[in-house]
Design a protein around this motif. Structure first.
Motif, short mmCIF file in Angstrom:
data_model
loop_
_atom_site.label_atom_id
_atom_site.label_comp_id
_atom_site.label_asym_id
_atom_site.label_seq_id
_atom_site.Cartn_x
_atom_site.Cartn_y
_atom_site.Cartn_z
N THR A 190 0.83 -1.21 0.00
CA THR A 190 0.00 0.00 0.00
C THR A 190 0.86 1.25 0.00
O THR A 190 0.65 2.19 -0.80
N PHE A 191 1.84 1.30 0.89
CA PHE A 191 2.67 2.51 0.99
C PHE A 191 3.57 2.69 -0.22
O PHE A 191 3.81 3.83 -0.67
N LYS A 192 4.10 1.62 -0.76
CA LYS A 192 4.93 1.75 -1.96
C LYS A 192 4.12 2.32 -3.12
O LYS A 192 4.60 3.18 -3.88
N PHE A 193 2.86 1.85 -3.27
CA PHE A 193 1.99 2.34 -4.34
C PHE A 193 1.68 3.83 -4.15
O PHE A 193 1.79 4.62 -5.09
N ILE A 194 1.30 4.19 -2.90
CA ILE A 194 0.92 5.58 -2.63
C ILE A 194 2.10 6.53 -2.84
O ILE A 194 1.97 7.59 -3.48
N ILE A 195 3.27 6.16 -2.30
CA ILE A 195 4.44 7.04 -2.38
C ILE A 195 4.93 7.20 -3.82
O ILE A 195 5.36 8.29 -4.23
N SER A 196 4.85 6.15 -4.61
CA SER A 196 5.39 6.20 -5.98
C SER A 196 4.42 6.78 -7.00
O SER A 196 4.86 7.31 -8.04
N THR A 197 3.10 6.70 -6.75
CA THR A 197 2.13 7.13 -7.78
C THR A 197 1.37 8.39 -7.42
O THR A 197 0.96 9.14 -8.32
N GLU A 198 1.17 8.65 -6.17
CA GLU A 198 0.36 9.80 -5.77
C GLU A 198 1.22 11.06 -5.63
O GLU A 198 2.45 11.00 -5.50
N ALA A 199 0.54 12.18 -5.61
CA ALA A 199 1.21 13.46 -5.37
C ALA A 199 1.82 13.44 -3.97
O ALA A 199 1.30 12.79 -3.05
N SER A 200 2.93 14.15 -3.83
CA SER A 200 3.66 14.10 -2.57
C SER A 200 2.84 14.58 -1.38
O SER A 200 2.96 14.05 -0.27
N ASN A 201 1.95 15.56 -1.59
CA ASN A 201 1.15 16.04 -0.47
C ASN A 201 0.14 15.00 -0.01
O ASN A 201 -0.16 14.86 1.18
N VAL A 202 -0.39 14.20 -0.96
CA VAL A 202 -1.32 13.12 -0.60
C VAL A 202 -0.58 12.01 0.12
O VAL A 202 -1.00 11.53 1.19
N ALA A 203 0.55 11.59 -0.45
CA ALA A 203 1.33 10.50 0.14
C ALA A 203 1.83 10.88 1.53
O ALA A 203 1.81 10.07 2.47
N SER A 204 2.27 12.13 1.69
CA SER A 204 2.77 12.58 2.99
C SER A 204 1.68 12.53 4.05
O SER A 204 1.93 12.14 5.20
N ALA A 205 0.45 12.89 3.68
CA ALA A 205 -0.65 12.87 4.64
C ALA A 205 -0.96 11.44 5.09
O ALA A 205 -1.25 11.19 6.28
N ILE A 206 -0.87 10.47 4.16
CA ILE A 206 -1.15 9.08 4.50
C ILE A 206 -0.04 8.52 5.40
O ILE A 206 -0.30 7.83 6.39
N VAL A 207 1.20 8.83 5.09
CA VAL A 207 2.33 8.37 5.91
C VAL A 207 2.24 8.95 7.31
O VAL A 207 2.48 8.26 8.31
N ASP A 208 1.87 10.21 7.40
CA ASP A 208 1.75 10.87 8.70
C ASP A 208 0.67 10.19 9.56
O ASP A 208 0.84 10.00 10.77
N THR A 209 -0.43 9.80 8.91
CA THR A 209 -1.50 9.10 9.63
C THR A 209 -1.01 7.75 10.15
O THR A 209 -1.29 7.37 11.30
N TYR A 210 -0.25 7.05 9.33
CA TYR A 210 0.28 5.74 9.74
C TYR A 210 1.21 5.88 10.94
O TYR A 210 1.16 5.08 11.89
N ILE A 211 2.09 6.90 10.91
CA ILE A 211 3.05 7.09 12.00
C ILE A 211 2.32 7.30 13.33
O ILE A 211 2.74 6.79 14.37
N ASN A 212 1.21 8.03 13.28
CA ASN A 212 0.44 8.28 14.51
C ASN A 212 -0.25 7.03 15.04
O ASN A 212 -0.60 6.96 16.22
N GLN A 213 -0.44 6.02 14.18
CA GLN A 213 -1.17 4.81 14.58
C GLN A 213 -0.29 3.57 14.70
O GLN A 213 -0.75 2.52 15.16
#
Length: 509
Positions: free
Chosen positions: A42-65
């Motif tokens: 999931t994270f490889k797909f998001i980081i490589s294909t999505e815009a950096s602001n979208v991917a960064s928001a998802i990674v930040d959510t994961y770190i908090n959880q």
């Protein structure tokens, strides 16, 4: 195509706000039933294909959880995310990247042997100095440096010689990171001065101070190591760790070069309540610390054995020299002169080594003295700092008075005759005071002398009354008075009683 891949493709086609919410829900669902491969995909797909602001928001959510996952899953997924972000190289991930780095640092601190892996992940993927704020950079530099210093590769060093340290890559990386942390700290200080956001002086992070202590100890700078270990022992939260660093502060202070700075630290360590607690500091080690504080000789085999046991075996070679220097400084306070051979015998050391060490201490200004090789003697000057300071102050006062006197004479404010007359007057007053003091001391030694003085005083008054009518009789009384002054105290006392009895009829008359 896997189930996760198809869901990711569907989400990718959604609108921006809906897309972010769908990705967050997907990550949360996977974490409810942890599955490492699905999270990584999931994270490889998001980081490589999505815009950096979208991917960064998802990674930040994961770190908090990510705290809900077990440590192995956190490590595996975290490493993959860091690797994926490193391939993108965009500043949009700065906030999330630093959060993840610090989180991973805490994980690796509990997993010995992971130093090389974490360094590759954190330093190779993105240059720390190019992203994140200074505070985050400082923490990361200090954490990484401490991780290396506490690694097994540094613990396995055969010795702490400059050659062995230089050849150890892990130690060199730690020093490099520590130096970067120091530069970042200076940048923060300059930033504080420019913005004036704080009135108090910025303090280093406890891990930064601990790195300083370890590196100083390995390099043989024991004074700096002792200062830092003691500082860490007073601020660190864990009581067990605090006691361990206090012990390191004591041993490092004992190994340090004799100096005023060392003496102040030894005093602080000795007076620290924890040093007297047998549960915290070994009783034998505390006893050696007391001897160092009181400048007593440390020559007993038990004392040396206690220190050797408390020290890292790679630091023990420094112990003999440190104790020899301490003992020589202690002897310099007790002796004015001593032969080189006698001093060596007293310290169980060869004459050559003793002479060489004394010469080194004199050259470094630690002791004040000289060596006479012809006479085989060492001459120590007064080492009492308090008395030396007192003498210097008295000399300065006298010089000041002389200068003032010269100015007064030059300007005609006073004359030499006036000064001499005043000095003579003061001398007379002092002599009178001295006579009175001596008289009081004699009276204390012989209380009966006060009665004698009283009786002779009464006789003198009676003689004065009779002088007008019976001058010859007065001379006789005076003769009697002189004879009484030579009598013993008891006889004088009896004479006084008789005189008083004889004097009553005259008083009535």
């Amino acid at each position: 195509m896997s189930r996760i891949s198809s869901r990711l493709t569907v989400i990718q086609k959604q609108g921006l706000s809906e897309k972010i919410q769908s990705y967050k829900s997907l990550v949360s669902n996977i974490m409810d039933k942890p599955n490492a491969p699905e999270l990584i995909e999931t994270f490889k797909f998001i980081i490589s294909t999505e815009a950096s602001n979208v991917a960064s928001a998802i990674v930040d959510t994961y770190i908090n959880q990510m705290g809900v996952l077990n440590q192995d899953l956190q490590t595996t997924v975290g490493e993959e995310i860091l690797t994926a972000i490193g391939k993108v190289s965009t500043s949009a991930f700065n906030t999330a990247l630093f959060k993840l780095r610090e989180y991973m640092m805490n994980i690796y601190n509990t997993q010995p042997g992971k130093e090389s892996r974490i360094f590759d992940l954190l330093n190779a993927n993105a240059d720390i100095a190019q992203s994140g704020d200074l505070e985050s950079q400082l923490r990361l530099y200090a954490n990484l440096s401490l991780l290396y210093l506490q690694s097994q590769k540094v613990k396995d060093l055969k010795s702490y010689s400059p050659e062995d340290l230089k050849a150890n890559d892990t130690f060199n990386k730690a020093v490099d990171l520590f130096q970067k942390a120091g530069m970042t700290f200076l940048q923060l200080q300059d930033q504080d001065n420019q913005t004036r956001q704080t009135t108090s002086k910025r303090k280093k992070d406890v891990k930064h101070e601990l790195c300083d202590a370890i590196i100083s100890e390995l390099y043989g700078n024991f004074q700096q190591a002792a200062d830092k270990y003691y500082e860490v022992s007073t601020v660190i939260i864990s009581p067990v760790e605090a006691d361990g660093y206090l012990k390191k502060a004591i041993t490092s202070a004992i190994l340090a070069q004799p100096s005023e700075r060392r003496s102040r630290l030894i005093s602080n360590l000795y007076k620290d309540e924890r040093s007297g607690d047998e549960k915290k500091i070994d009783k034998k080690l505390a006893k050696v610390l007391e001897k160092i504080f009181l400048q007593q000789l440390v020559v007993e085999k038990e004392d040396n054995a206690t220190l050797e046991q408390a020290l890292d075996k790679r630091i023990v070679p420094h112990l003999k020299k440190a104790i020899l220097k301490h003992n020589i400084v202690a002897i310099s306070v007790l002796y004015d002169t001593i032969s080189i051979s006698q001093l060596g015998q007293l310290l169980s050391e060869t004459s050559d080594e003793t002479e060489r060490t004394v010469a080194e201490l004199i050259s470094d200004g630690i002791i004040d003295g000289s060596i006479s090789q012809l006479d085989d003697m060492i001459l120590f000057k007064n080492q009492n700092a308090i008395l030396s300071e007192w003498d210097a102050n008295i000399a300065a006062l006298c010089n000041g008075l002389n200068s003032t006197y010269e100015i007064l004479l030059r300007d005609g404010i006073v004359s030499k005759e006036q000064v001499k007359a005043r000095i003579q007057k003061d001398d007379n007053v002092n002599k009178k005071e001295s006579v009175k003091e001596k008289q009081k001391e004699k009276e204390k030694e012989n209380p009966n002398s006060r009665e004698l003085i009283g009786s002779t005083s009464n006789l003198g008054i009676s003689d004065a009354q009779k002088k007008g009518s019976k001058e010859g009789h007065s001379e006789k009384e005076k003769s009697n008075q002189d004879s009484k002054s030579s009598l013993p105290a008891q006889t004088q006392s009896q004479t006084k009683i008789q005189t008083k009895t004889q004097g009553k009829p005259d008083e009535k008359k």
